[in-house]
Scaffold this motif. Sequence first.
Motif, PDB file in Angstrom:
ATOM      1  N   GLN A   1       0.833  -1.210   0.000  1.00  0.00           N
ATOM      2  CA  GLN A   1       0.000   0.000   0.000  1.00  0.00           C
ATOM      3  C   GLN A   1       0.867   1.260   0.000  1.00  0.00           C
ATOM      4  O   GLN A   1       0.558   2.228  -0.695  1.00  0.00           O
ATOM      5  N   ASP A   2       1.954   1.249   0.747  1.00  0.00           N
ATOM      6  CA  ASP A   2       2.878   2.377   0.796  1.00  0.00           C
ATOM      7  C   ASP A   2       3.481   2.660  -0.583  1.00  0.00           C
ATOM      8  O   ASP A   2       3.557   3.807  -1.020  1.00  0.00           O
ATOM      9  N   ILE A   3       3.880   1.591  -1.273  1.00  0.00           N
ATOM     10  CA  ILE A   3       4.441   1.759  -2.624  1.00  0.00           C
ATOM     11  C   ILE A   3       3.384   2.312  -3.574  1.00  0.00           C
ATOM     12  O   ILE A   3       3.647   3.242  -4.341  1.00  0.00           O
ATOM     13  N   GLN A   4       2.185   1.752  -3.525  1.00  0.00           N
ATOM     14  CA  GLN A   4       1.112   2.230  -4.401  1.00  0.00           C
ATOM     15  C   GLN A   4       0.802   3.706  -4.147  1.00  0.00           C
ATOM     16  O   GLN A   4       0.656   4.472  -5.091  1.00  0.00           O
ATOM     17  N   ASN A   5       0.715   4.084  -2.883  1.00  0.00           N
ATOM     18  CA  ASN A   5       0.432   5.481  -2.557  1.00  0.00           C
ATOM     19  C   ASN A   5       1.538   6.401  -3.057  1.00  0.00           C
ATOM     20  O   ASN A   5       1.257   7.480  -3.590  1.00  0.00           O
ATOM     21  N   ALA A   6       2.781   5.999  -2.881  1.00  0.00           N
ATOM     22  CA  ALA A   6       3.910   6.814  -3.339  1.00  0.00           C
ATOM     23  C   ALA A   6       3.871   6.969  -4.855  1.00  0.00           C
ATOM     24  O   ALA A   6       4.111   8.061  -5.387  1.00  0.00           O
ATOM     25  N   ALA A   7       3.561   5.887  -5.564  1.00  0.00           N
ATOM     26  CA  ALA A   7       3.501   5.942  -7.029  1.00  0.00           C
ATOM     27  C   ALA A   7       2.335   6.809  -7.500  1.00  0.00           C
ATOM     28  O   ALA A   7       2.498   7.642  -8.402  1.00  0.00           O
ATOM     29  N   ILE A   8       1.174   6.634  -6.891  1.00  0.00           N
ATOM     30  CA  ILE A   8      -0.003   7.418  -7.272  1.00  0.00           C
ATOM     31  C   ILE A   8       0.233   8.904  -7.020  1.00  0.00           C
ATOM     32  O   ILE A   8      -0.081   9.750  -7.847  1.00  0.00           O
ATOM     33  N   ASN A   9       0.808   9.218  -5.860  1.00  0.00           N
ATOM     34  CA  ASN A   9       1.041  10.617  -5.480  1.00  0.00           C
ATOM     35  C   ASN A   9       2.352  11.174  -6.030  1.00  0.00           C
ATOM     36  O   ASN A   9       2.672  12.335  -5.787  1.00  0.00           O
ATOM     37  N   LYS A  10       3.102  10.317  -6.732  1.00  0.00           N
ATOM     38  CA  LYS A  10       4.415  10.683  -7.267  1.00  0.00           C
ATOM     39  C   LYS A  10       5.297  11.274  -6.171  1.00  0.00           C
ATOM     40  O   LYS A  10       5.977  12.272  -6.357  1.00  0.00           O
ATOM     41  N   ASP A  11       5.257  10.634  -5.021  1.00  0.00           N
ATOM     42  CA  ASP A  11       6.048  11.039  -3.870  1.00  0.00           C
ATOM     43  C   ASP A  11       7.042   9.924  -3.569  1.00  0.00           C
ATOM     44  O   ASP A  11       6.792   9.062  -2.721  1.00  0.00           O
ATOM     45  N   PHE A  12       8.118   9.909  -4.311  1.00  0.00           N
ATOM     46  CA  PHE A  12       9.096   8.845  -4.202  1.00  0.00           C
ATOM     47  C   PHE A  12      10.471   9.383  -4.562  1.00  0.00           C
ATOM     48  O   PHE A  12      10.615  10.554  -4.905  1.00  0.00           O
ATOM     49  N   TYR A  13      11.461   8.526  -4.494  1.00  0.00           N
ATOM     50  CA  TYR A  13      12.833   8.879  -4.827  1.00  0.00           C
ATOM     51  C   TYR A  13      13.291   8.087  -6.034  1.00  0.00           C
ATOM     52  O   TYR A  13      13.027   6.886  -6.130  1.00  0.00           O
ATOM     53  N   LEU A  14      13.998   8.751  -6.937  1.00  0.00           N
ATOM     54  CA  LEU A  14      14.702   8.074  -8.005  1.00  0.00           C
ATOM     55  C   LEU A  14      15.972   7.512  -7.384  1.00  0.00           C
ATOM     56  O   LEU A  14      16.672   8.225  -6.653  1.00  0.00           O
ATOM     57  N   VAL A  15      16.266   6.241  -7.623  1.00  0.00           N
ATOM     58  CA  VAL A  15      17.437   5.598  -7.037  1.00  0.00           C
ATOM     59  C   VAL A  15      18.412   5.272  -8.158  1.00  0.00           C
ATOM     60  O   VAL A  15      18.040   4.626  -9.143  1.00  0.00           O
ATOM     61  N   THR A  16      19.645   5.731  -8.014  1.00  0.00           N
ATOM     62  CA  THR A  16      20.684   5.442  -9.003  1.00  0.00           C
ATOM     63  C   THR A  16      21.911   4.893  -8.281  1.00  0.00           C
ATOM     64  O   THR A  16      22.217   5.297  -7.158  1.00  0.00           O
ATOM     65  N   PRO A  17      22.591   3.948  -8.939  1.00  0.00           N
ATOM     66  CA  PRO A  17      23.794   3.393  -8.316  1.00  0.00           C
ATOM     67  C   PRO A  17      24.977   4.322  -8.491  1.00  0.00           C
ATOM     68  O   PRO A  17      25.140   4.948  -9.534  1.00  0.00           O
ATOM     69  N   GLY A  18      25.782   4.415  -7.442  1.00  0.00           N
ATOM     70  CA  GLY A  18      27.041   5.137  -7.512  1.00  0.00           C
ATOM     71  C   GLY A  18      28.168   4.147  -7.259  1.00  0.00           C
ATOM     72  O   GLY A  18      27.962   2.936  -7.347  1.00  0.00           O
ATOM     73  N   GLU A  19      29.322   4.654  -6.936  1.00  0.00           N
ATOM     74  CA  GLU A  19      30.434   3.770  -6.607  1.00  0.00           C
ATOM     75  C   GLU A  19      30.236   3.264  -5.189  1.00  0.00           C
ATOM     76  O   GLU A  19      30.453   3.994  -4.220  1.00  0.00           O
TER      77      GLU A  19
END
Length: 140
Positions: A109-127
């Motif tokens: 439910q938390d993931i769905q709410n974040a996706a619907i509300n576009k309240d999330f973080y883009l995650v990218t790999p670094g070193e």
Amino acid sequence: MIFYCTEQFKREYEKLIKKKSYRQNLPKVIIKEMFNSTIEQLNARGRKLNLGTREVDFLKIRLGGSSGYRCYYLMVLNGDKVYLGFIHPKSGTYGAPNITAAAEGDIFQDIQNAAINKDFYLVTPGENELNFSHRSDEEE
């Protein structure tokens, strides 16, 4: 493939990497086993938790072997998007057994709410690290 995460995932990840024992391998394990995989591989390796639809799967994956981590995520199959919802170690200071079905439902439910509300973080790999950039409904 694009990776996003909820505030809960980011908070848990940051808590874990404060401990030296997790900081040394957690980012490497996530990058190697998730970011270096195709969406088909992630879908095949994960255990479906039966809360998704035909276009979306909610899965749990084991990372880093028997004493590694469990990661809960939602995959949007036709959009090549992965939403990371929660991670926990299986051993060590913060080690825990499997979470309950009710907790899995809360993560979903938390993931769905974040996706619907576009309240999330883009995650990218670094070193040997993960980078988080907050997204809002004005962005994406």
